[in-house]
Design an enzyme around this catalytic site. Structure first.
Site, mmCIF file in Angstrom:
data_model
loop_
_atom_site.group_PDB
_atom_site.id
_atom_site.type_symbol
_atom_site.label_atom_id
_atom_site.label_comp_id
_atom_site.label_asym_id
_atom_site.label_seq_id
_atom_site.Cartn_x
_atom_site.Cartn_y
_atom_site.Cartn_z
ATOM 1 N N GLY A 12 0.831 -1.206 0.000
ATOM 2 C CA GLY A 12 0.000 0.000 0.000
ATOM 3 C C GLY A 12 0.856 1.242 0.000
ATOM 4 O O GLY A 12 0.477 2.285 0.548
ATOM 5 N N ILE A 17 -1.041 6.400 4.256
ATOM 6 C CA ILE A 17 -0.028 6.080 5.275
ATOM 7 C C ILE A 17 1.327 5.910 4.605
ATOM 8 O O ILE A 17 2.348 6.402 5.094
ATOM 9 C CB ILE A 17 -0.414 4.813 6.069
ATOM 10 N N ARG A 93 -11.621 2.112 6.600
ATOM 11 C CA ARG A 93 -13.071 2.250 6.812
ATOM 12 C C ARG A 93 -13.502 3.680 6.536
ATOM 13 O O ARG A 93 -12.696 4.614 6.567
ATOM 14 C CB ARG A 93 -13.448 1.838 8.228
ATOM 15 N N ASN A 106 -10.857 -6.959 3.407
ATOM 16 C CA ASN A 106 -9.391 -6.968 3.475
ATOM 17 C C ASN A 106 -8.773 -8.310 3.831
ATOM 18 O O ASN A 106 -7.606 -8.560 3.502
ATOM 19 C CB ASN A 106 -8.913 -5.938 4.522
ATOM 20 N N VAL A 130 -0.669 -3.305 9.698
ATOM 21 C CA VAL A 130 -1.311 -2.026 9.989
ATOM 22 C C VAL A 130 -2.724 -2.006 9.391
ATOM 23 O O VAL A 130 -3.661 -1.473 9.984
ATOM 24 C CB VAL A 130 -0.466 -0.866 9.413
ATOM 25 N N GLY A 131 -2.877 -2.609 8.219
ATOM 26 C CA GLY A 131 -4.178 -2.628 7.530
ATOM 27 C C GLY A 131 -5.235 -3.260 8.430
ATOM 28 O O GLY A 131 -5.004 -4.292 9.059
ATOM 29 N N ASP A 160 -2.705 3.767 19.360
ATOM 30 C CA ASP A 160 -3.637 3.857 20.497
ATOM 31 C C ASP A 160 -2.882 4.214 21.778
ATOM 32 O O ASP A 160 -3.356 5.010 22.584
ATOM 33 C CB ASP A 160 -4.370 2.522 20.674
ATOM 34 N N HIS A 188 -7.215 -3.722 18.266
ATOM 35 C CA HIS A 188 -7.194 -2.337 17.772
ATOM 36 C C HIS A 188 -8.593 -2.042 17.234
ATOM 37 O O HIS A 188 -8.848 -2.128 16.031
ATOM 38 C CB HIS A 188 -6.139 -2.185 16.663
HETATM 39 N N1 LIG Z 1 -3.499 -0.087 12.977
HETATM 40 C C1 LIG Z 1 -3.673 1.226 12.945
HETATM 41 O O1 LIG Z 1 -3.441 1.903 13.971
HETATM 42 C C2 LIG Z 1 -4.112 1.936 11.698
HETATM 43 C C3 LIG Z 1 -4.102 3.336 11.671
HETATM 44 C C4 LIG Z 1 -4.535 3.990 10.516
HETATM 45 C C5 LIG Z 1 -4.965 3.260 9.411
HETATM 46 N N2 LIG Z 1 -4.957 1.894 9.468
HETATM 47 C C6 LIG Z 1 -5.372 1.099 8.307
HETATM 48 O O2 LIG Z 1 -4.314 1.098 7.352
HETATM 49 C C7 LIG Z 1 -4.843 0.789 6.066
HETATM 50 C C8 LIG Z 1 -4.316 1.752 5.014
HETATM 51 O O3 LIG Z 1 -4.744 3.069 5.286
HETATM 52 P P1 LIG Z 1 -4.448 4.270 4.252
HETATM 53 O O4 LIG Z 1 -5.008 5.482 4.871
HETATM 54 O O5 LIG Z 1 -3.028 4.246 3.825
HETATM 55 O O6 LIG Z 1 -5.389 3.817 3.049
HETATM 56 P P2 LIG Z 1 -5.325 4.319 1.530
HETATM 57 O O7 LIG Z 1 -6.605 3.901 0.886
HETATM 58 O O8 LIG Z 1 -4.903 5.732 1.449
HETATM 59 O O9 LIG Z 1 -4.133 3.460 0.934
HETATM 60 C C9 LIG Z 1 -4.191 2.091 0.868
HETATM 61 C C10 LIG Z 1 -3.294 1.673 -0.279
HETATM 62 O O10 LIG Z 1 -3.250 0.262 -0.292
HETATM 63 C C11 LIG Z 1 -3.275 -0.159 -1.635
HETATM 64 N N3 LIG Z 1 -3.733 -1.546 -1.646
HETATM 65 C C12 LIG Z 1 -4.984 -2.029 -1.574
HETATM 66 N N4 LIG Z 1 -4.977 -3.366 -1.644
HETATM 67 C C13 LIG Z 1 -3.684 -3.736 -1.738
HETATM 68 C C14 LIG Z 1 -3.017 -4.989 -1.858
HETATM 69 N N5 LIG Z 1 -3.708 -6.122 -1.916
HETATM 70 N N6 LIG Z 1 -1.676 -4.985 -1.946
HETATM 71 C C15 LIG Z 1 -0.979 -3.843 -1.917
HETATM 72 N N7 LIG Z 1 -1.543 -2.625 -1.828
HETATM 73 C C16 LIG Z 1 -2.871 -2.574 -1.733
HETATM 74 C C17 LIG Z 1 -4.211 0.804 -2.342
HETATM 75 O O11 LIG Z 1 -3.978 0.832 -3.729
HETATM 76 C C18 LIG Z 1 -3.825 2.121 -1.660
HETATM 77 O O12 LIG Z 1 -2.788 2.797 -2.354
HETATM 78 C C19 LIG Z 1 -6.366 0.835 6.240
HETATM 79 O O13 LIG Z 1 -6.843 -0.490 6.387
HETATM 80 C C20 LIG Z 1 -6.550 1.607 7.528
HETATM 81 O O14 LIG Z 1 -7.779 1.307 8.157
HETATM 82 C C21 LIG Z 1 -4.537 1.232 10.581
HETATM 83 O O1 LIG Z 2 -9.942 4.217 12.759
HETATM 84 C C1 LIG Z 2 -9.577 3.785 11.667
HETATM 85 O O2 LIG Z 2 -10.320 3.162 10.910
HETATM 86 C C2 LIG Z 2 -8.162 4.032 11.237
HETATM 87 C C3 LIG Z 2 -7.183 3.620 12.265
HETATM 88 O O3 LIG Z 2 -7.364 2.297 12.661
HETATM 89 C C4 LIG Z 2 -7.133 4.537 13.448
HETATM 90 O O4 LIG Z 2 -7.169 4.061 14.578
HETATM 91 O O5 LIG Z 2 -7.023 5.766 13.247
#
Ligand SMILES: NC(=O)c1ccc[n+]([C@@H]2O[C@H](COP(=O)([O-])OP(=O)(O)OC[C@H]3O[C@@H](n4cnc5c(N)ncnc54)[C@H](O)[C@@H]3O)[C@@H](O)[C@H]2O)c1
Ligand SMILES: O=C(O)C[C@H](O)C(=O)O
Length: 328
Positions: A12, A17, A93, A106, A130-131, A160, A188
């Site tokens: 991604g 991110i 989301r 996902n 992270v996803g 968090d 999470h």
């Molecule tokens: N754990 C945490 O604390 C936390 C915090 C923030 C966001 N997240 C999660 O992180 C993820 C990414 O967030 P974002 O804001 O970067 O999203 P985003 O939509 O901006 O970017 C996601 C990227 O992933 C790519 N992608 C999708 N499927 C893929 C695959 N199979 N292989 C490789 N790349 C792929 C997309 O093309 C896109 O460029 C989301 O699931 C979000 O909920 C987790």
């Molecule tokens: O809340 C979300 O869906 C994104 C991420 O997991 C966060 O905690 O900010």
């Protein structure tokens, strides 16, 4: 002589991110100012054009520590030789959704990635998911990566933890850095338990500085649990810079000894500690020794309130596991 570069695969990489994360890895924030890095950037086909733009910007930074950059949609190519696999790529989301609602969208991504990591990553690979929903996605990746030990899989709850520290610091009129021993337990998600009962302010129980128990048991916990949703509401997109910062902090914590007496929150594969079912990926207090080995901190006291909160978040992890049984 130049140190051997660390190879970091990021999925991604062209997403929000990714855009906040890659520059911090390449600048030395993650592995220090003397450690060169190779980046292997993985995107799906529709993201490749934007990824080329991000790589142009990486080039334009002329980072002294950036040794090599590869962009690919091929998973085995992308994880080749990876010492670290940062699994960010997946759909975030939107407003009104819970992170668990993303499981069906996902979850499947992480089977192929787990297999490719097992096939081509370095022997010492460590995987940080992270996803979202990151705990259960990590569970899927771990179960798909045959031959890679379970203790190499992590899911991110550091954002968090940082949120919880910031809330306590603001309420207590102290600095973030005065807060230690802040553990996020469980998932999470909105059931996570930010454990104020064991956290400390300047080495003393939080409750000596913050005497408002109603706030600690109510608004504090719900603010941390709902912070992701609040950011989505305010920004119109999920947290990105603070999430990338959480990734940097997590990897730094896993690659440096934990300060004496402190711990950090990382979701790891449970060995049954604290009554959390073995095999679930659950956040708990983690410490890292001078050799870089991590452990669950033993003997953290959980009162009746904490136990009830822990039970609720562990139950949600069990439910998520059951919902993806076909991917395990
Ligand atoms: N754990 C945490 O604390 C936390 C915090 C923030 C966001 N997240 C999660 O992180 C993820 C990414 O967030 P974002 O804001 O970067 O999203 P985003 O939509 O901006 O970017 C996601 C990227 O992933 C790519 N992608 C999708 N499927 C893929 C695959 N199979 N292989 C490789 N790349 C792929 C997309 O093309 C896109 O460029 C989301 O699931 C979000 O909920 C987790
Ligand atoms: O809340 C979300 O869906 C994104 C991420 O997991 C966060 O905690 O900010």
């Amino acid at each position: 002589m130049m140190k051997t570069p660390i190879t970091v695969s990021v999925t991604g990489a062209a997403g929000n991110i990714g855009y906040a994360l890659l520059f911090r890895i390449a600048s030395g924030s993650m592995f220090g100012p003397e450690q060169p890095v190779n980046l292997r950037l993985i995107e799906i086909e529709p993201g490749m054009k934007a990824l080329q733009g991000v790589i142009m910007e990486l080039d334009d930074c002329a980072f002294p520590l950036l040794n090599d950059v590869v962009a690919t949609s091929d998973l085995e190519e992308g994880f080749k030789g990876a010492n670290w696999a940062l699994l960010v790529g997946s759909v975030p989301r939107g407003p009104g959704m819970e992170r668990g609602d993303l499981l069906k969208v996902n979850g499947g991504i992480f089977t192929g990635q787990g297999k490719a990591i097992a096939a081509t990553a370095a022997d010492d690979v460590r995987v940080l998911v992270v996803g979202n929903p990151c705990n259960t996605n990590a569970l899927i990746a771990m179960n798909s990566a045959e031959g890679v030990p379970n203790d190499r899989f992590f899911a991110m709850t550091r954002l968090d933890e940082n949120r919880a520290k910031s809330q306590l610091a603001a309420k207590g009129g102290v600095h973030n850095s005065d807060i230690t021993n802040m553990c996020i337990w469980g998932n999470h998600s909105a059931t996570q338990y930010p454990d104020y009962t064991n956290a400390k302010i300047n080495g003393k129980p939080v409750t000596e500085t913050i005497t408002d128990t109603e706030w600690l048991q109510g608004e504090f916990i719900s603010t941390v649990q709902q912070r992701g949703a609040a950011i989505i509401k305010a920004r119109g997109a999920s947290s990105a810079a603070s999430a990338a910062n959480g990734v940097v902090d997590t990897v730094r914590s896993l690659t440096n000894p934990t300060p004496e007496g402190d711990w950090t929150s990382i979701a790891v594969c449970s060995d049954g500690s604290y009554g959390i079912d073995a095999g679930l990926i659950a956040s708990m207090p983690i410490r890292v020794d001078a050799e870089g080995n991590w452990d669950v901190v033993p003997g953290v006291e959980l009162d009746a309130f904490s136990k009830e909160k822990l039970d609720a978040t562990v139950q949600e992890l069990r439910d998520e596991k059951a919902a993806v049984a076909d991917l395990l």
